[in-house]
Design a protein around this motif. Structure first.
Motif, PDB file in Angstrom:
ATOM      1  N   ALA A  55      32.613 117.299  -2.902  1.00  0.00           N
ATOM      2  CA  ALA A  55      32.392 117.920  -1.827  1.00  0.00           C
ATOM      3  C   ALA A  55      33.121 119.133  -1.856  1.00  0.00           C
ATOM      4  N   GLU A  56      34.048 119.452  -2.634  1.00  0.00           N
ATOM      5  CA  GLU A  56      34.342 120.992  -2.821  1.00  0.00           C
ATOM      6  C   GLU A  56      33.504 121.789  -3.684  1.00  0.00           C
ATOM      7  N   VAL A  57      32.951 121.166  -4.595  1.00  0.00           N
ATOM      8  CA  VAL A  57      31.980 121.883  -5.478  1.00  0.00           C
ATOM      9  C   VAL A  57      30.637 122.259  -4.659  1.00  0.00           C
ATOM     10  N   ARG A  58      30.240 121.316  -3.902  1.00  0.00           N
ATOM     11  CA  ARG A  58      29.187 121.510  -3.225  1.00  0.00           C
ATOM     12  C   ARG A  58      29.215 122.458  -2.034  1.00  0.00           C
ATOM     13  N   ALA A  59      30.434 122.699  -1.489  1.00  0.00           N
ATOM     14  CA  ALA A  59      30.962 123.739  -0.475  1.00  0.00           C
ATOM     15  C   ALA A  59      30.922 125.281  -1.323  1.00  0.00           C
ATOM     16  N   LEU A  60      31.110 125.212  -2.610  1.00  0.00           N
ATOM     17  CA  LEU A  60      30.861 126.573  -3.134  1.00  0.00           C
ATOM     18  C   LEU A  60      29.557 127.106  -3.286  1.00  0.00           C
ATOM     19  N   ALA A  61      28.642 126.197  -3.034  1.00  0.00           N
ATOM     20  CA  ALA A  61      27.000 126.520  -3.063  1.00  0.00           C
ATOM     21  C   ALA A  61      26.367 126.884  -1.487  1.00  0.00           C
ATOM     22  N   ASP A  62      25.567 127.725  -1.490  1.00  0.00           N
ATOM     23  CA  ASP A  62      25.118 128.155   0.039  1.00  0.00           C
ATOM     24  C   ASP A  62      24.113 126.795   0.313  1.00  0.00           C
ATOM     25  N   THR A  63      23.451 126.238  -0.721  1.00  0.00           N
ATOM     26  CA  THR A  63      22.721 124.926  -0.405  1.00  0.00           C
ATOM     27  C   THR A  63      23.043 124.117  -1.674  1.00  0.00           C
ATOM     28  N   TRP A  64      23.145 122.805  -1.366  1.00  0.00           N
ATOM     29  CA  TRP A  64      22.989 121.923  -2.183  1.00  0.00           C
ATOM     30  C   TRP A  64      22.119 120.663  -2.127  1.00  0.00           C
ATOM     31  N   HIS A  65      21.689 120.155  -3.281  1.00  0.00           N
ATOM     32  CA  HIS A  65      20.424 119.178  -3.009  1.00  0.00           C
ATOM     33  C   HIS A  65      20.794 117.876  -3.919  1.00  0.00           C
ATOM     34  N   ARG A  66      20.382 116.809  -3.478  1.00  0.00           N
ATOM     35  CA  ARG A  66      20.640 115.426  -4.100  1.00  0.00           C
ATOM     36  C   ARG A  66      19.781 115.494  -5.315  1.00  0.00           C
ATOM     37  N   VAL A  67      20.188 115.058  -6.434  1.00  0.00           N
ATOM     38  CA  VAL A  67      19.488 114.970  -7.862  1.00  0.00           C
ATOM     39  C   VAL A  67      18.273 114.314  -7.701  1.00  0.00           C
ATOM     40  N   ASP A  68      18.174 113.337  -6.696  1.00  0.00           N
ATOM     41  CA  ASP A  68      17.093 112.379  -6.673  1.00  0.00           C
ATOM     42  C   ASP A  68      16.164 112.867  -5.712  1.00  0.00           C
ATOM     43  N   ASP A  69      16.492 113.978  -4.873  1.00  0.00           N
ATOM     44  CA  ASP A  69      15.409 114.437  -3.761  1.00  0.00           C
ATOM     45  C   ASP A  69      14.517 115.348  -4.503  1.00  0.00           C
ATOM     46  N   LEU A  70      13.132 114.892  -4.805  1.00  0.00           N
ATOM     47  CA  LEU A  70      11.941 115.754  -5.472  1.00  0.00           C
ATOM     48  C   LEU A  70      11.452 116.329  -4.524  1.00  0.00           C
ATOM     49  N   THR A  71      11.826 116.127  -3.193  1.00  0.00           N
ATOM     50  CA  THR A  71      11.103 116.842  -2.243  1.00  0.00           C
ATOM     51  C   THR A  71      11.960 118.176  -1.829  1.00  0.00           C
ATOM     52  N   ALA A  72      13.153 118.588  -2.480  1.00  0.00           N
ATOM     53  CA  ALA A  72      13.794 119.682  -2.126  1.00  0.00           C
ATOM     54  C   ALA A  72      13.229 120.945  -2.649  1.00  0.00           C
ATOM     55  N   ALA A  73      13.556 121.808  -1.983  1.00  0.00           N
ATOM     56  CA  ALA A  73      13.106 123.406  -2.237  1.00  0.00           C
ATOM     57  C   ALA A  73      12.958 123.684  -3.557  1.00  0.00           C
ATOM     58  N   PRO A  74      13.822 123.531  -4.629  1.00  0.00           N
ATOM     59  CA  PRO A  74      13.687 123.891  -5.904  1.00  0.00           C
ATOM     60  C   PRO A  74      12.655 123.108  -6.686  1.00  0.00           C
ATOM     61  N   SER A  75      12.145 122.034  -6.157  1.00  0.00           N
ATOM     62  CA  SER A  75      11.025 121.507  -6.924  1.00  0.00           C
ATOM     63  C   SER A  75       9.769 122.014  -6.726  1.00  0.00           C
ATOM     64  N   SER A  76       9.543 122.956  -5.903  1.00  0.00           N
ATOM     65  CA  SER A  76       8.374 123.614  -5.693  1.00  0.00           C
ATOM     66  C   SER A  76       8.332 125.177  -6.329  1.00  0.00           C
ATOM     67  N   GLY A  77       7.275 125.616  -7.008  1.00  0.00           N
ATOM     68  CA  GLY A  77       6.790 126.987  -7.225  1.00  0.00           C
ATOM     69  C   GLY A  77       6.970 127.765  -6.275  1.00  0.00           C
ATOM     70  N   SER A  78       6.506 127.363  -5.018  1.00  0.00           N
ATOM     71  CA  SER A  78       6.213 128.233  -4.155  1.00  0.00           C
ATOM     72  C   SER A  78       7.946 128.827  -3.475  1.00  0.00           C
ATOM     73  N   PHE A  79       8.676 128.077  -3.696  1.00  0.00           N
ATOM     74  CA  PHE A  79      10.344 128.308  -3.430  1.00  0.00           C
ATOM     75  C   PHE A  79      10.538 129.513  -4.259  1.00  0.00           C
TER      76      PHE A  79
END
Length: 197
Positions: A55-79
């Motif tokens: 949780a402390e590492v996640r808090a350092l990021a502006d946004t964090w994503h679950r590794v199994d979430d293939l619908t998250a923003a970074p999975s799309s080239g339009s992001f």
């Protein structure tokens, strides 16, 4: 100064998790948004190598994503992003990126970074290397990635492990034309090989 485009930070389960943590800290200080994806093995390595909680590492990021979430923003080239760093990058993650498997969000985000012709930097942590590792590094390089194993710069006379980590993180950010002010740089023309911070 706030930069609009985020940098995606992947943290795999290789030893050297301090590089990913420090990268997140520096990006926050510079006002550069970050999107974090940590593998499950990275969460285990975190417990072995630090006293930090996930949780402390996640808090350092502006946004964090679950590794199994293939619908998250970074999975799309339009992001739109400024690129991605995998710090550290395990041999397994390297191999998955080299074969464009995209079986989780970390490797899918790396694949998207390459297909969109954005900068992908892999801080590969493995030694010694066998031919399969070397071929995977050649493959990702041919695809447009930058393989940047964290190598200590002894000319800077580091006084601590933190100095070594800062140098590695700073040199990676150099690849994105971001001067974090944490690299001891070689001063050209000095006979005594002094450096400046």
């Amino acid at each position: 100064m706030t930069h609009s485009l985020p940098l995606v930070v992947g943290i795999s389960g290789a030893s050297g998790i301090a590089y990913g943590v420090r990268l997140l800290e520096v990006l926050r200080r510079l006002g550069i948004p970050s999107h974090l994806v940590m593998s499950r093995t990275a969460e285990i390595t975190l417990a072995y190598e630090t006293t930090l909680k996930v949780a402390e590492v996640r808090a350092l990021a502006d946004t964090w994503h679950r590794v199994d979430d293939l619908t998250a923003a970074p999975s799309s080239g339009s992001f739109r992003t400024r690129g991605m760093v995998v710090a550290p990058c395990s041999a397994r993650t390297l191999g998955a990126i080299a074969t464009a498997s995209g079986d989780n969000l970390l490797t899918r985000a790396a694949d998207v970074t390459l297909k969109e012709r954005r900068r992908l930097v892999l801080m590969v942590r493995e030694t010694p290397l066998h031919l399969g590792h070397i071929r995977a590094m050649a493959a990702v390089t041919e695809m447009g990635a930058v393989v940047a194993p964290p190598m200590p710069a002894f000319y800077s006379k580091p006084r601590s492990l933190a100095d070594v980590v800062d140098h590695g993180v700073g040199r990676v950010l150099d690849l994105f034309d971001i001067d974090a002010g944490i690299v001891s740089r070689w001063r050209e023309g000095d006979d005594d090989a002094t450096v400046e911070a």
